[in-house]
Motif scaffolding. Structure first.
Motif, PDB file in Angstrom:
ATOM      1  N   MET A   1       1.030  -1.076   0.065  1.00  0.00           N
ATOM      2  CA  MET A   1       0.176   0.056  -0.057  1.00  0.00           C
ATOM      3  C   MET A   1       1.031   1.164  -0.117  1.00  0.00           C
ATOM      4  O   MET A   1       1.650   1.304   0.823  1.00  0.00           O
ATOM      5  CB  MET A   1      -0.953  -0.146   1.131  1.00  0.00           C
ATOM      6  N   ASN A   3       1.882   5.329  -0.315  1.00  0.00           N
ATOM      7  CA  ASN A   3       1.525   6.573   0.697  1.00  0.00           C
ATOM      8  C   ASN A   3       0.288   7.458  -0.087  1.00  0.00           C
ATOM      9  O   ASN A   3      -0.595   7.726   0.645  1.00  0.00           O
ATOM     10  CB  ASN A   3       2.823   7.495   0.846  1.00  0.00           C
ATOM     11  N   SER A   5      -2.351   6.172  -1.410  1.00  0.00           N
ATOM     12  CA  SER A   5      -3.294   5.125  -1.952  1.00  0.00           C
ATOM     13  C   SER A   5      -4.608   5.809  -2.031  1.00  0.00           C
ATOM     14  O   SER A   5      -5.504   5.278  -2.790  1.00  0.00           O
ATOM     15  CB  SER A   5      -3.593   4.192  -0.596  1.00  0.00           C
ATOM     16  N   ARG A 116      -8.338   6.826   7.945  1.00  0.00           N
ATOM     17  CA  ARG A 116      -7.287   6.270   6.748  1.00  0.00           C
ATOM     18  C   ARG A 116      -5.730   6.208   7.207  1.00  0.00           C
ATOM     19  O   ARG A 116      -5.209   5.446   6.850  1.00  0.00           O
ATOM     20  CB  ARG A 116      -7.446   7.536   5.484  1.00  0.00           C
ATOM     21  N   GLU A 117      -5.704   7.089   8.075  1.00  0.00           N
ATOM     22  CA  GLU A 117      -4.003   6.964   8.802  1.00  0.00           C
ATOM     23  C   GLU A 117      -4.026   5.586   9.449  1.00  0.00           C
ATOM     24  O   GLU A 117      -2.920   4.925   9.486  1.00  0.00           O
ATOM     25  CB  GLU A 117      -4.014   8.149   9.731  1.00  0.00           C
ATOM     26  N   ASP A 120      -3.542   3.054   6.895  1.00  0.00           N
ATOM     27  CA  ASP A 120      -2.136   3.170   6.541  1.00  0.00           C
ATOM     28  C   ASP A 120      -1.270   2.604   7.518  1.00  0.00           C
ATOM     29  O   ASP A 120      -0.168   2.055   7.170  1.00  0.00           O
ATOM     30  CB  ASP A 120      -1.797   4.839   6.076  1.00  0.00           C
ATOM     31  N   HIS A 124       1.657  -0.417   6.788  1.00  0.00           N
ATOM     32  CA  HIS A 124       2.731  -0.315   7.012  1.00  0.00           C
ATOM     33  C   HIS A 124       3.283  -1.447   8.002  1.00  0.00           C
ATOM     34  O   HIS A 124       4.431  -1.906   7.819  1.00  0.00           O
ATOM     35  CB  HIS A 124       3.095   1.140   7.332  1.00  0.00           C
ATOM     36  N   GLN A 155       6.674   0.954  -1.209  1.00  0.00           N
ATOM     37  CA  GLN A 155       5.962   1.626  -0.047  1.00  0.00           C
ATOM     38  C   GLN A 155       6.086   3.144  -0.175  1.00  0.00           C
ATOM     39  O   GLN A 155       5.250   3.964   0.129  1.00  0.00           O
ATOM     40  CB  GLN A 155       6.421   1.311   1.195  1.00  0.00           C
TER      41      GLN A 155
END
Length: 514
Positions: A1, A3, A5, A116-117, A120, A124, A155
């Motif tokens: 995924m 950064n 996305s 969303r964060e 992510d 990660h 990434q």
């Protein structure tokens, strides 16, 4: 995924969609104007703002908030189709409606951003876990670097470059590549690697765009620097925590591979040393008896009264001399094998160093006939606990080497002094060619000769035995060259414990009376 996305539509198109959604909501509510209260219609328009905030974003929701209030006033608040109001209280309604719509749009977009964060970060974390698992199975630095480079490209869309130090501590691109660094990047790269700070990571800008640099800090040393370039400037702060974690797991992997290499090299060296000692011990014991017989027979033949010609007698003496040299080598091999195997137990007794040195000079006898030995020592030297037999062997080897590699008539000096700790420092020096400069670091290793190009006979065992004996006594030995020419071997012996008191000898009454 990656950064980026979450992809937003172009700004103008998204705002047009927000206006279209407000228009659609008004079109749906117009037929219901006479059926529903104004409060319900306002709720429907607020619902439209919430939908726009959830689907399009913050700025679109703000525009929809103002447009919805304006449309509510124009189409639904009397008088219709006019921005005039029949009752001043509707202004309060407009203000509350605008405030609520703006607040709801803010909460909606903030909640989406947080979700969303979190998504992510989870992605990660999963990717970092997969990277750590792949690095755990890496069997070479090349494989570890390949895994990390693939991860960084996937990434961050960045270009990862690795710089690892060589044996001299100089950074080099790993694996070697053609990508050149700018002057600023090179200076920052060296500063990051040499920095003593716990976290010297930094970012810089160059002709290739923004660049992030992270040191690869291991538990025992710094293994290099990870450089990531071509990352978007807006994403530097977001990418730094993840790339710091990448640098950390990379350093751990390189540290593990480094320790594995050290352990493997140590194991191979230990096995080689054990095998060499076993071979030396076995060969020495097997040839000792027949060699002794050969030496005895050759000596008997050389000294016999049998009628031998001059040439035959010379041959018999040559056989005896060569057998004696071979016997000496075997004895040294046996001594070295015993010392390395730890089978020799020191029989320490308090000895005077001058007596040990004097006994060694007497043992050599004929070997020092052309080399006067000058001994210099203070009169009040302390006694030292040592194995006199082994220490005599040490001084015999040193004096014999000094005589071999010195011209005829050149003196051999022995200087004895005390150090600050009360121990003894002995220096045996000659006036020969000295040790080759490139062999000083390994002059005390097995089969290492100081001057292998010279025809002087030798096996490279004498100094190795000296070091083994001195180490067994807890001392130190080193070699150097004299400024005026010649070699010098320095021995430092500790003087531990309390030596016994030596009572003076009583005077002879008979001698005193006479």
């Amino acid at each position: 995924m990656r950064n980026d996305s979450r992809k937003h539509p172009p700004s103008i198109s998204s705002h047009v969609l927000a206006l279209a959604a407000c228009g659609l909501a008004v079109a749906i509510c117009l037929p219901l104007r006479d059926v529903l209260d104004l409060t319900n219609i306002a709720m429907l328009l607020l619902l439209t703002v919430v939908f726009i905030a959830a689907r399009l974003g913050r700025s679109e929701a703000v525009v929809a908030s103002f447009v919805s209030v304006a449309l509510f006033d124009f189409f639904f608040v009397p008088p219709h189709l006019s921005f005039m109001v029949s009752d001043v209280q509707y202004l309060v309604t407009f203000a509350v409606m605008l405030t609520v719509s703006l607040f709801i749009s803010h909460l909606t977009t903030s909640l989406q951003a947080s979700a969303r964060e979190a998504s992510d970060r989870e992605a990660h974390s999963v990717a970092l876990y997969a990277l750590a698992r792949s690095l755990a199975g890496a069997i070479s630095p090349e494989q570890a670097v390949q895994h990390v480079a693939t991860f960084v490209r996937e990434q961050t869309d960045g270009q990862p470059l690795f710089f690892l130090p060589d044996a001299d501590g100089q950074l080099h691109r790993f694996p070697p590549g053609t990508s050149a660094l700018g002057l600023d990047e090179s200076l920052v790269l060296d500063a990051v690697f040499r920095s003593q700070a716990s976290d010297p990571s930094c970012s810089t800008s160059g002709p290739n765009g923004p660049t992030l640099l992270f040191p690869l800090n291991g538990a025992t040393r710094r293994h290099g620097v990870l450089l990531v370039r071509d990352c978007g400037r807006d994403g530097l702060d977001l990418l730094r925590p993840m790339l710091e974690a990448v640098a950390s797991v990379t350093a751990i992997a390189l540290e593990r591979l480094h320790l594995v290499d050290l352990a493997q090299a140590s194991r191979m060296e230990t096995e080689a040393e054990r095998l060499r000692s076993s071979i030396l011990s076995s060969i020495s014991h097997d040839i000792r008896t027949p060699l002794t017989v050969l030496f005895g027979l050759a000596d008997t033949l050389a000294l016999a009264d049998a009628p031998l010609s001059g040439e035959q007698r010379d041959i018999a003496r040559a056989i005896r001399d060569q057998a004696g040299r071979l016997h000496e080598m075997v004895e040294k091999l046996l001594d070295m094998a015993r010392l390395q195997a730890g089978q020799v137990r020191l029989r320490k007794e308090w000895q005077a160093i001058d007596e040990v040195i004097g006994a060694s000079i007497q043992l050599l006898g004929e070997a020092l006939r052309e080399h006067p030995v000058k001994v210099s020592m203070p009169p009040d030297l302390p006694l030292v606990a040592m194995d006199a037999v082994l220490m005599e062997r040490v001084f015999c080897n040193l004096l014999e080497n000094a005589a071999k590699y010195s011209p005829a008539g050149a003196p051999v000096t022995i200087d004895v002094a005390t150090d600050d700790a009360g121990g003894l420092v002995i220096e045996v020096c000659d006036r020969g060619e000295g040790f080759p400069a490139d062999s000083l670091a390994r002059i005390f290793e097995l089969f290492e000769r100081g001057a292998p190009q010279l025809p002087t006979p030798g096996f490279g065992l004498g100094l190795a035995i000296c070091r083994a004996v001195i180490d067994a006594h807890g001392g130190q030995v080193s070699a150097s060259n004299r400024p005026g020419g010649g070699a010098c071997v320095r021995i430092a012996l500790p003087c531990g414990g309390e030596p016994p008191d030596i009572e003076p000898e009583p005077a002879d009454p008979a001698g005193a009376a006479s």
